[in-house]
Write a protein that holds these residues in place. Sequence first.
Motif, short mmCIF file in Angstrom:
data_model
loop_
_atom_site.label_atom_id
_atom_site.label_comp_id
_atom_site.label_asym_id
_atom_site.label_seq_id
_atom_site.Cartn_x
_atom_site.Cartn_y
_atom_site.Cartn_z
N UNK A 72 0.84 -1.20 0.00
CA UNK A 72 0.00 0.00 0.00
C UNK A 72 0.88 1.26 0.00
N UNK A 105 -5.84 1.50 -2.46
CA UNK A 105 -5.51 1.60 -1.04
C UNK A 105 -6.60 0.97 -0.18
N UNK A 106 -7.87 1.23 -0.53
CA UNK A 106 -8.97 0.68 0.26
C UNK A 106 -9.10 -0.83 0.05
N UNK A 128 -6.54 -2.32 2.26
CA UNK A 128 -6.95 -2.20 3.67
C UNK A 128 -8.05 -3.22 4.00
N UNK A 161 -22.76 -0.24 8.98
CA UNK A 161 -21.74 0.70 8.51
C UNK A 161 -22.04 1.11 7.06
N UNK A 208 -24.89 3.58 7.02
CA UNK A 208 -24.40 4.88 7.48
C UNK A 208 -23.67 5.61 6.35
N UNK A 209 -22.75 4.90 5.69
CA UNK A 209 -21.93 5.53 4.66
C UNK A 209 -22.73 5.78 3.38
N UNK A 238 -23.58 9.42 1.95
CA UNK A 238 -22.76 9.82 0.80
C UNK A 238 -23.58 9.91 -0.49
N UNK A 295 -24.37 13.58 -0.23
CA UNK A 295 -23.24 14.51 -0.41
C UNK A 295 -22.55 14.37 -1.77
N UNK A 296 -22.38 13.10 -2.20
CA UNK A 296 -21.61 12.90 -3.42
C UNK A 296 -22.42 13.13 -4.69
N UNK A 354 -17.10 4.65 12.53
CA UNK A 354 -17.72 4.81 11.21
C UNK A 354 -18.19 6.24 10.98
N UNK A 355 -18.73 6.87 12.02
CA UNK A 355 -19.18 8.25 11.90
C UNK A 355 -18.03 9.18 11.54
N UNK A 363 -15.18 8.21 10.01
CA UNK A 363 -14.77 7.91 8.63
C UNK A 363 -15.73 8.59 7.64
N UNK A 364 -17.01 8.62 8.00
CA UNK A 364 -18.00 9.28 7.15
C UNK A 364 -17.68 10.77 7.03
N UNK A 404 -14.82 11.23 4.72
CA UNK A 404 -15.14 11.05 3.30
C UNK A 404 -15.88 12.27 2.74
N UNK A 405 -16.78 12.84 3.55
CA UNK A 405 -17.53 14.01 3.08
C UNK A 405 -16.57 15.18 2.84
N UNK A 408 -13.24 15.11 2.63
CA UNK A 408 -12.18 14.73 1.70
C UNK A 408 -12.60 15.01 0.27
N UNK A 409 -13.84 14.65 -0.10
CA UNK A 409 -14.28 14.87 -1.48
C UNK A 409 -14.54 16.36 -1.74
N UNK A 467 -7.12 1.18 8.40
CA UNK A 467 -7.82 2.11 7.51
C UNK A 467 -7.32 3.55 7.68
N UNK A 523 -3.65 4.54 5.47
CA UNK A 523 -3.66 5.03 4.08
C UNK A 523 -4.50 6.30 3.91
N UNK A 524 -5.62 6.41 4.63
CA UNK A 524 -6.50 7.57 4.43
C UNK A 524 -5.84 8.87 4.89
#
Lengths: 99, 232
Positions: free
Chosen positions: A25, A41-42, A45, A77, A80-81, A85, A88-89, B49-50, B52-53, B56-57, B59-60, B219, B222-223
């Motif tokens: 990695x 990378x993910x 991981x 999880x 949640x994501x 997202x 947002x995305x 997880x919260x 990491x969320x 991600x928000x 980061x983008x 995790x 790398x992040x």
Amino acid sequence: MSEHVSSPKFYFLIFAALMVLTAATVWVATLDLGAANDIVAMAIAVTKATLVVLFFMHVRYSTRLTALTVLASLFWLALLLLVTLSDYWTRGLVGIPGK
Amino acid sequence: VASVPADRPSHHAAHHPALQHHFDNLEQQKESATFGMWLFLVTEVLFFGGLFLAYLVYRTRYSTAFVAGSHHLDVKLGVINTGVLIGSSLTMAMGVWAAQVNRRKATVVFLLLTIVLGGVFLGIKGVEYSHKFHDHLVPGPHFTTDQSVFPGVNLRHVEIFYSLYFIMTGLHATHMVVGIGILAVLAFFAGRGKYSSAYYNPVECTGLYWHFVDIVWIFLFPLLYLLGAHAR
């Protein structure tokens, strides 16, 4: 009790695999792959985490209830994501009249 | 006088001292302990997880600032710490193994090794933190205003990267401090011969916790550390 006992040799093998993946990695991050950098990378991981969960945390040899609990954590999880997202995305993908 | 059939020994005669009265047998007790520990870890997955969320928000949204911020983390120390933590997972797994095969001394040694490696990790983390304090990269009123350090990016966005860096690694480090405390207690009781192949639930459950903390770092590394690596 009929407990599964992994051998020390096997644990060292998993450790070696985790170290090799760590080196991989770090090396991959020095290449400019654009968006693929994050995906690689993910992927590495997730592979490392899977090795830890299955063998260091003994889920490979555990009851179905334990395996189900692990999968449940991934399910929540993912909710949640993904749900957050997906908002947002995707903002700005569609033009909103009047905005 | 009622006699107990030979194939059904009296309840007390069959009792392992570690078997609590509300369980049928040691196997059921172990399954319950493992299940309970995993349920706790499910809440931990969502706890981290919260964060990491949030990562991600932002980061983008502020990707160039995140790459610039990541660029200033010490990859070398990050790699060393990743190796140290994976090594501590190995010694933890070996500690559980030693308990499973009734090796009292080896159990203590492996638990102590895990504590030492955890301590090394925290020490290196402390060195990294002190560098960040020195370079004014800690979010707050003293965060750097020197645009030449991060040319062409909004410093407020870099500050968000460092906020996430400190919260995520700080929460991770807090988990390790707790883990080291639990390991110290375990090592003490292991030395007194409390754990054996018949009963080692506390060692097993602490192992689950320690490996989970390792996974969080797998995790985080790398992040946080590797975003800017190909720009070097």
